[in-house]
Design an enzyme around this catalytic site. Structure first.
Site, PDB file in Angstrom:
ATOM      1  N   GLY A 177       0.802  -1.217   0.000  1.00  0.00           N
ATOM      2  CA  GLY A 177       0.000   0.000   0.000  1.00  0.00           C
ATOM      3  C   GLY A 177       0.834   1.266   0.000  1.00  0.00           C
ATOM      4  N   THR A 178       1.876   1.292   0.802  1.00  0.00           N
ATOM      5  CA  THR A 178       2.684   2.512   0.912  1.00  0.00           C
ATOM      6  C   THR A 178       3.312   2.847  -0.437  1.00  0.00           C
ATOM      7  OG1 THR A 178       3.119   2.006   3.227  1.00  0.00           O
ATOM      8  CG2 THR A 178       4.622   3.569   2.170  1.00  0.00           C
ATOM      9  N   ASN A 223      -8.462   4.943   8.451  1.00  0.00           N
ATOM     10  CA  ASN A 223      -8.065   3.688   9.083  1.00  0.00           C
ATOM     11  C   ASN A 223      -8.148   3.734  10.603  1.00  0.00           C
ATOM     12  OD1 ASN A 223      -5.765   5.504   8.471  1.00  0.00           O
ATOM     13  ND2 ASN A 223      -4.688   4.078   9.805  1.00  0.00           N
ATOM     14  N   HIS A 242      -2.591  -7.150   2.654  1.00  0.00           N
ATOM     15  CA  HIS A 242      -2.560  -7.728   4.012  1.00  0.00           C
ATOM     16  C   HIS A 242      -3.678  -7.232   4.915  1.00  0.00           C
ATOM     17  CE1 HIS A 242      -0.474  -4.563   6.605  1.00  0.00           C
ATOM     18  NE2 HIS A 242      -0.242  -4.076   5.401  1.00  0.00           N
ATOM     19  N   THR A 247      10.905  -6.967 -11.791  1.00  0.00           N
ATOM     20  CA  THR A 247      10.300  -8.258 -12.146  1.00  0.00           C
ATOM     21  C   THR A 247       9.004  -8.450 -11.372  1.00  0.00           C
ATOM     22  OG1 THR A 247      12.473  -9.155 -12.589  1.00  0.00           O
ATOM     23  CG2 THR A 247      10.707 -10.760 -12.202  1.00  0.00           C
ATOM     24  N   CYS A 298       3.364   4.153  14.906  1.00  0.00           N
ATOM     25  CA  CYS A 298       4.391   4.826  14.095  1.00  0.00           C
ATOM     26  C   CYS A 298       5.613   3.927  13.989  1.00  0.00           C
ATOM     27  CB  CYS A 298       4.784   6.153  14.718  1.00  0.00           C
ATOM     28  SG  CYS A 298       3.367   7.231  14.896  1.00  0.00           S
TER      29      CYS A 298
HETATM   30  C1  PLP Z   1      -5.150   3.651   5.215  1.00  0.00           C
HETATM   31  C2  PLP Z   1      -3.821   3.036   5.013  1.00  0.00           C
HETATM   32  N1  PLP Z   1      -3.003   3.495   4.051  1.00  0.00           N
HETATM   33  C3  PLP Z   1      -1.809   2.946   3.810  1.00  0.00           C
HETATM   34  C4  PLP Z   1      -1.334   1.894   4.555  1.00  0.00           C
HETATM   35  C5  PLP Z   1      -0.013   1.278   4.230  1.00  0.00           C
HETATM   36  O1  PLP Z   1      -0.204   0.054   3.563  1.00  0.00           O
HETATM   37  P1  PLP Z   1       0.947  -1.091   3.581  1.00  0.00           P
HETATM   38  O2  PLP Z   1       1.042  -1.574   4.996  1.00  0.00           O
HETATM   39  O3  PLP Z   1       0.455  -2.148   2.630  1.00  0.00           O
HETATM   40  O4  PLP Z   1       2.196  -0.443   3.095  1.00  0.00           O
HETATM   41  C6  PLP Z   1      -2.132   1.402   5.595  1.00  0.00           C
HETATM   42  C7  PLP Z   1      -1.630   0.317   6.484  1.00  0.00           C
HETATM   43  O5  PLP Z   1      -1.545   0.488   7.678  1.00  0.00           O
HETATM   44  C8  PLP Z   1      -3.402   1.970   5.824  1.00  0.00           C
HETATM   45  O6  PLP Z   1      -4.208   1.529   6.804  1.00  0.00           O
END
Ligand code: PLP
Length: 389
Positions: free
Chosen positions: A69-70, A156, A206, A242, A330
């Site tokens: 996600g990040t 979140n 995840h 890849t 954090c």
């Molecule tokens: C709203 C939100 N954005 C981004 C992320 C980051 O995703 P990842 O853990 O897959 O890098 C999270 C994970 O905690 C999230 O809850």
């Protein structure tokens, strides 16, 4: 066995996902190779793309696989900014909200510090609702200066849902792209990329029973963005490297399961969540249910507690085998006051006194009961610790 009430942090890998992952890990081949071994892996990757596209309701060519996600959010934010400023140097304003996840806040602030971006923070009220009237007024006056809008679909920490369709209806006439971090939303409430009007949307495996380190950025066919990783030009040139077919396959299976079970799980988890919320309220008048009246995610319960710190509560619940979160984990596990609650106008003391419980596929009534029986002792200890600090 501990009681796990932290599904928004991460979720257990589902058995079907694990089996699929292991099966594909054993296949040799680089999906970019032209020989038959490579092409077999390519086929698996493209099946995963097709399947994920179905789950998010987009075209298969719009799925860009990433390593989480990040990374997806970084690609959207930096890629859209560089693209838009490259086309017109006036477009330096990123419109967002201070309640975003750090995966968004940090790249936006990095662009502000190093690359001339200007950030317009939309006002957020005490219930976590973003002021979209303010956005509308701003766009009327200043749309030509806007690079893009970046707003998460659901928060979140608090679970508050933003009306993304209203956002895209406002930006569409001015041709302003919108990215939404939908990592806390996808697989939990119905979302459709194709009818959202979004230009880009981030999702992560995840959070829905898939593996860590698997994500995707959904990028509409009409949206251009500059890549942040350069190399072999894979994934429409937007994400070189890849491609990881086993992980993509596993993500696709997790997404398919989550989406197919969503309607039933939504109702089940909402009922469990409501029981949890009522249980907390029955235990203590010191608990304040965050954003109780806002549109919220079905599996999220967030509280602030007068006179005690979230960290103490978390620790004292953990001692009794119950895992919750303070909401703002954090780096290196160091927690501070929740930036989300601060952005919602709470004091530092209030923003330090919150805990978040999030439910998921394996959550049961017994989990909620265990949490509610552990809470009075934890509260008592946290209040006493609160009095001496
Ligand atoms: C709203 C939100 N954005 C981004 C992320 C980051 O995703 P990842 O853990 O897959 O890098 C999270 C994970 O905690 C999230 O809850």
């Amino acid at each position: 066995m501990s009681v796990y009430l932290d599904y928004a942090a991460t979720t257990p890998l589902r058995k079907e996902v694990f089996d699929c992952y292991v099966e594909h890990l054993q296949t040799l081949g680089n999906p970019s190779s032209v020989h038959s071994s490579g092409q077999l892996v390519r086929q698996a990757l493209e099946e995963a793309r097709e399947s994920l596209a179905k789950s998010v309701d987009c075209n298969r060519s719009e799925v860009i696989f990433t390593a989480g996600g990040t990374e997806s959010v970084n690609l959207a934010i930096k890629g859209l900014f560089w693209q838009r400023v490259g086309e017109d140097s006036k477009r330096k304003v990123i419109i967002s909200a201070a309640t975003e996840h750090h995966a968004s806040l940090d790249p936006m602030e990095w662009l502000e510090k190093h690359d001339g971006a200007e950030i317009l923070w939309l006002p957020v009220d005490r219930d976590g609702v973003i002021d979209l009237d303010f956005l509308e007024d701003y766009l009327q006056e200043h749309h030509e200066n806007v690079a893009f809008v970046n707003l998460m679909w659901a928060n979140n920490e608090t679970g508050v849902i933003t009306d993304i369709n209203r956002v895209t209806a406002m930006t569409k006439p001015c041709g302003i792209p919108v990215h939404s971090d939908s990592i806390a939303t996808f697989g939990h409430i119905p979302i459709s990329f194709s009818s959202s009007g979004l230009s880009a949307m981030s999702v992560s495996a995840h959070k829905i029973g898939g593996p860590v380190g698997a994500g995707a950025l959904i990028v509409s066919r009409s949206t251009k963005l500059v890549s942040i990783i350069h190399g072999g030009g894979q994934e429409r040139g937007m994400r070189s490297g890849t491609m990881n077919a086993p992980v993509a396959k596993a993500f696709a299976v997790a997404a398919e399961l989550a989406v197919s079970e969503l309607a039933e799980e939504h109702l089940r988890l909402e009922a469990l969540r409501d029981k949890l919320v009522q249980g907390v309220k029955n235990i203590t008048p010191l608990a304040h249910h965050t954003a109780a009246k806002s549109p919220r995610m079905p599996h999220n319960a967030h509280f602030t507690f007068d006179g005690c710190s979230g960290d103490s509560l978390l620790f004292l619940l953990d001692q009794q085998g119950v895992c919750v979160s303070v909401g703002s984990a954090c780096q290196a596990g160091v927690n501070g006051p929740s930036h989300v609650l601060l952005a919602m106008g709470r004091t530092e003391r209030e923003a330090n006194g919150c805990i978040r419980m999030t439910l998921g596929k394996q959550s049961t009534e017994a989990d909620v009961d265990a949490f509610l029986s552990a809470l009075p002792k934890a509260l008592d200890g946290a209040l006493r610790a609160g009095l001496t600090t």
